[in-house]
Design a protein around this motif. Structure first.
Motif, PDB file in Angstrom:
ATOM      1  N   TYR A 126     -15.572 -31.196  18.555  1.00 45.24           N
ATOM      2  CA  TYR A 126     -16.725 -31.567  19.370  1.00 45.24           C
ATOM      3  C   TYR A 126     -17.911 -31.989  18.497  1.00 45.24           C
ATOM      4  N   ILE A 127     -17.995 -31.473  17.263  1.00 40.92           N
ATOM      5  CA  ILE A 127     -19.046 -31.909  16.348  1.00 40.92           C
ATOM      6  C   ILE A 127     -18.746 -33.324  15.852  1.00 40.92           C
ATOM      7  N   MET A 128     -17.485 -33.579  15.536  1.00 39.21           N
ATOM      8  CA  MET A 128     -17.102 -34.922  15.113  1.00 39.21           C
ATOM      9  C   MET A 128     -17.324 -35.938  16.226  1.00 39.21           C
ATOM     10  N   ALA A 129     -17.061 -35.522  17.468  1.00 38.28           N
ATOM     11  CA  ALA A 129     -17.297 -36.409  18.603  1.00 38.28           C
ATOM     12  C   ALA A 129     -18.785 -36.695  18.770  1.00 38.28           C
ATOM     13  N   ALA A 130     -19.611 -35.675  18.559  1.00 37.98           N
ATOM     14  CA  ALA A 130     -21.063 -35.876  18.664  1.00 37.98           C
ATOM     15  C   ALA A 130     -21.555 -36.849  17.607  1.00 37.98           C
ATOM     16  N   ARG A 131     -21.013 -36.753  16.398  1.00 35.86           N
ATOM     17  CA  ARG A 131     -21.383 -37.715  15.363  1.00 35.86           C
ATOM     18  C   ARG A 131     -20.925 -39.121  15.726  1.00 35.86           C
ATOM     19  N   ALA A 132     -19.715 -39.222  16.296  1.00 33.49           N
ATOM     20  CA  ALA A 132     -19.143 -40.531  16.612  1.00 33.49           C
ATOM     21  C   ALA A 132     -19.979 -41.287  17.647  1.00 33.49           C
ATOM     22  N   VAL A 133     -20.601 -40.565  18.573  1.00 37.01           N
ATOM     23  CA  VAL A 133     -21.415 -41.229  19.600  1.00 37.01           C
ATOM     24  C   VAL A 133     -22.846 -41.460  19.134  1.00 37.01           C
ATOM     25  N   GLY A 134     -23.140 -41.121  17.862  1.00 43.91           N
ATOM     26  CA  GLY A 134     -24.455 -41.401  17.298  1.00 43.91           C
ATOM     27  C   GLY A 134     -25.509 -40.357  17.562  1.00 43.91           C
ATOM     28  N   MET A 135     -25.123 -39.122  17.863  1.00 40.96           N
ATOM     29  CA  MET A 135     -26.094 -38.053  18.110  1.00 40.96           C
ATOM     30  C   MET A 135     -26.827 -37.715  16.811  1.00 40.96           C
ATOM     31  N   LYS A 136     -28.119 -37.472  16.910  1.00 43.56           N
ATOM     32  CA  LYS A 136     -28.931 -37.173  15.739  1.00 43.56           C
ATOM     33  C   LYS A 136     -28.515 -35.841  15.122  1.00 43.56           C
ATOM     34  N   ASP A 137     -28.695 -35.740  13.792  1.00 42.29           N
ATOM     35  CA  ASP A 137     -28.331 -34.513  13.090  1.00 42.29           C
ATOM     36  C   ASP A 137     -29.094 -33.307  13.611  1.00 42.29           C
ATOM     37  N   SER A 138     -30.380 -33.486  13.895  1.00 43.52           N
ATOM     38  CA  SER A 138     -31.196 -32.363  14.367  1.00 43.52           C
ATOM     39  C   SER A 138     -30.656 -31.812  15.684  1.00 43.52           C
ATOM     40  N   ARG A 139     -30.218 -32.707  16.554  1.00 45.12           N
ATOM     41  CA  ARG A 139     -29.669 -32.261  17.838  1.00 45.12           C
ATOM     42  C   ARG A 139     -28.330 -31.570  17.642  1.00 45.12           C
ATOM     43  N   ILE A 140     -27.505 -32.092  16.753  1.00 43.81           N
ATOM     44  CA  ILE A 140     -26.215 -31.452  16.468  1.00 43.81           C
ATOM     45  C   ILE A 140     -26.421 -30.050  15.899  1.00 43.81           C
ATOM     46  N   LEU A 141     -27.387 -29.946  14.982  1.00 41.39           N
ATOM     47  CA  LEU A 141     -27.610 -28.673  14.313  1.00 41.39           C
ATOM     48  C   LEU A 141     -28.129 -27.605  15.265  1.00 41.39           C
ATOM     49  N   PHE A 142     -29.130 -27.963  16.071  1.00 46.19           N
ATOM     50  CA  PHE A 142     -29.825 -26.946  16.861  1.00 46.19           C
ATOM     51  C   PHE A 142     -29.317 -26.805  18.288  1.00 46.19           C
ATOM     52  N   GLN A 143     -28.518 -27.749  18.758  1.00 48.07           N
ATOM     53  CA  GLN A 143     -27.969 -27.635  20.109  1.00 48.07           C
ATOM     54  C   GLN A 143     -26.479 -27.305  20.118  1.00 48.07           C
ATOM     55  N   HIS A 144     -25.791 -27.517  19.005  1.00 49.98           N
ATOM     56  CA  HIS A 144     -24.354 -27.284  18.983  1.00 49.98           C
ATOM     57  C   HIS A 144     -23.944 -26.286  17.898  1.00 49.98           C
ATOM     58  N   ILE A 145     -24.339 -26.549  16.660  1.00 51.02           N
ATOM     59  CA  ILE A 145     -23.882 -25.686  15.566  1.00 51.02           C
ATOM     60  C   ILE A 145     -24.565 -24.320  15.601  1.00 51.02           C
ATOM     61  N   LEU A 146     -25.888 -24.289  15.704  1.00 47.49           N
ATOM     62  CA  LEU A 146     -26.609 -23.010  15.677  1.00 47.49           C
ATOM     63  C   LEU A 146     -26.217 -22.081  16.817  1.00 47.49           C
ATOM     64  N   PRO A 147     -26.181 -22.552  18.086  1.00 53.66           N
ATOM     65  CA  PRO A 147     -25.772 -21.628  19.163  1.00 53.66           C
ATOM     66  C   PRO A 147     -24.377 -21.046  18.962  1.00 53.66           C
ATOM     67  N   ASN A 148     -23.471 -21.811  18.357  1.00 54.60           N
ATOM     68  CA  ASN A 148     -22.111 -21.329  18.135  1.00 54.60           C
ATOM     69  C   ASN A 148     -21.984 -20.493  16.864  1.00 54.60           C
ATOM     70  N   SER A 149     -23.101 -20.264  16.185  1.00 52.77           N
ATOM     71  CA  SER A 149     -23.092 -19.457  14.965  1.00 52.77           C
ATOM     72  C   SER A 149     -23.935 -18.202  15.110  1.00 52.77           C
ATOM     73  N   MET A 150     -24.409 -17.908  16.321  1.00 52.45           N
ATOM     74  CA  MET A 150     -25.361 -16.819  16.506  1.00 52.45           C
ATOM     75  C   MET A 150     -24.733 -15.426  16.524  1.00 52.45           C
ATOM     76  N   ALA A 151     -23.454 -15.326  16.904  1.00 52.76           N
ATOM     77  CA  ALA A 151     -22.836 -13.993  17.016  1.00 52.76           C
ATOM     78  C   ALA A 151     -22.917 -13.198  15.713  1.00 52.76           C
ATOM     79  N   PRO A 152     -22.495 -13.756  14.566  1.00 57.75           N
ATOM     80  CA  PRO A 152     -22.610 -12.969  13.323  1.00 57.75           C
ATOM     81  C   PRO A 152     -24.052 -12.725  12.912  1.00 57.75           C
ATOM     82  N   ILE A 153     -24.958 -13.640  13.269  1.00 60.98           N
ATOM     83  CA  ILE A 153     -26.371 -13.449  12.944  1.00 60.98           C
ATOM     84  C   ILE A 153     -26.941 -12.263  13.716  1.00 60.98           C
ATOM     85  N   ILE A 154     -26.568 -12.140  14.981  1.00 63.76           N
ATOM     86  CA  ILE A 154     -27.048 -11.024  15.796  1.00 63.76           C
ATOM     87  C   ILE A 154     -26.567  -9.697  15.219  1.00 63.76           C
ATOM     88  N   VAL A 155     -25.299  -9.659  14.832  1.00 65.46           N
ATOM     89  CA  VAL A 155     -24.746  -8.430  14.256  1.00 65.46           C
ATOM     90  C   VAL A 155     -25.445  -8.092  12.944  1.00 65.46           C
TER      91      VAL A 155
END
Length: 290
Positions: A182-211
């Motif tokens: 889904y990250i590769m697909a977001a890049r393919a459609v031209g989504m900005k890096d900032s949006r990929i980082l903070f709307q897709h990657i960061l939310p999916n990386s929060m579980a270990p951060i919370i712990v």
């Protein structure tokens, strides 16, 4: 819809399933209750404390625990119970805000290092390695020595020394998440890096951060107490638990209660966060589930 189907749908949510698993862990629930107890203690300190934290009664110096003074009095005749209760505010404030600062800066650096790689990753990773080469408490002492002894500077020092832990954690998570389809697909459609980082990657990386954040609060409380004990944290007459231990060390034989109760408060608070953090790790880590 049948009740059984509705229950399955509720548990199907990742966070609902994690909460369900957390509740089954009795030690984690006990830890959460301990943490909630100290949070409520801090919030309602003015109501719970029977006396002011700086009310001195020189004719009642070093009195043993009694009905009038549940935890006894210190060398200035101040009620230790009142000071321990208000000390919960300071310890929780330092621990929480120090870790929040570490999470914000560490996650930002870790995301940049993991997502862009190359020289950015090299510079940030080497900086983390250099910081981790020093024992954390010695690095905190060095930072406070430069900035000057105070509670605020102790908070800054604790935040700084914990940045590499969160930075390396989020970096490793980003390295794996950014290769997902889904990250590769977001890049393919031209989504900005900032949006990929903070709307897709960061939310999916929060579980270990919370712990890690929950466990780090316990460590931060110990570090704040250590700095206070060394005279580099809270200054008199603030009722910070580490500072209370430092002030009471000369009365350890004559009036041991002056050290026992602040020490128990530190131990219980740290125990609560550790038990809760372990339970959150078990609930959020897929590898811990059968």
């Amino acid at each position: 819809m049948p009740p059984a189907v509705q229950a399955e749908e509720k548990v199907a949510s990742p966070w609902a399933e994690a909460w369900y698993s957390f509740k089954k862990n009795k030690l984690a629930v006990i830890g959460m209750m301990i943490v909630l107890f100290f949070i409520l203690l801090a919030i309602f300190a003015p109501v719970i404390a029977p006396e002011g934290i700086n009310d001195q009664k020189l004719d009642a110096r070093l009195q043993a625990p009694s009905a009038d003074h549940w935890f006894g009095t210190d060398d200035f005749g101040r009620d230790i119970f009142s000071r321990v209760v208000f000390g919960a505010r300071i310890s929780l404030w330092v621990g929480t805000f120090a870790v929040m600062g570490s999470i914000v800066i560490g996650c930002l650096l870790g995301i940049l290092a993991g997502y862009y790689g190359k020289w950015i990753d090299a510079v940030i990773s080497r900086a983390f390695d250099i910081m981790l080469a020093f024992p954390s408490i010695l690095l905190a002492i060095a930072i406070v020595s430069v900035l000057g002894p105070s509670l605020q500077n102790a908070l800054i020092a604790i935040a700084v020394i914990n940045i590499p832990n969160f930075g390396r954690l989020i970096r490793s998570r980003v390295l794996s998440v950014k290769e997902e389809e889904y990250i590769m697909a977001a890049r393919a459609v031209g989504m900005k890096d900032s949006r990929i980082l903070f709307q897709h990657i960061l939310p999916n990386s929060m579980a270990p951060i919370i712990v890690q954040g929950t466990l780090a609060i316990a460590t931060a409380i110990i570090e704040a107490a250590a700095l206070g004990f060394l005279g580099l944290g809270a200054e008199a007459p603030n009722p910070e638990w580490g500072k209370m231990l430092a002030d009471a060390k000369q009365f350890m034989i004559q009036a041991p209660w002056t050290m026992i109760f602040p020490g128990i408060a530190i131990m219980l608070t740290v125990l609560g966060f550790n038990l809760m953090g372990d339970g959150m790790r078990d609930a959020l880590d897929p590898r811990m589930k059968s």
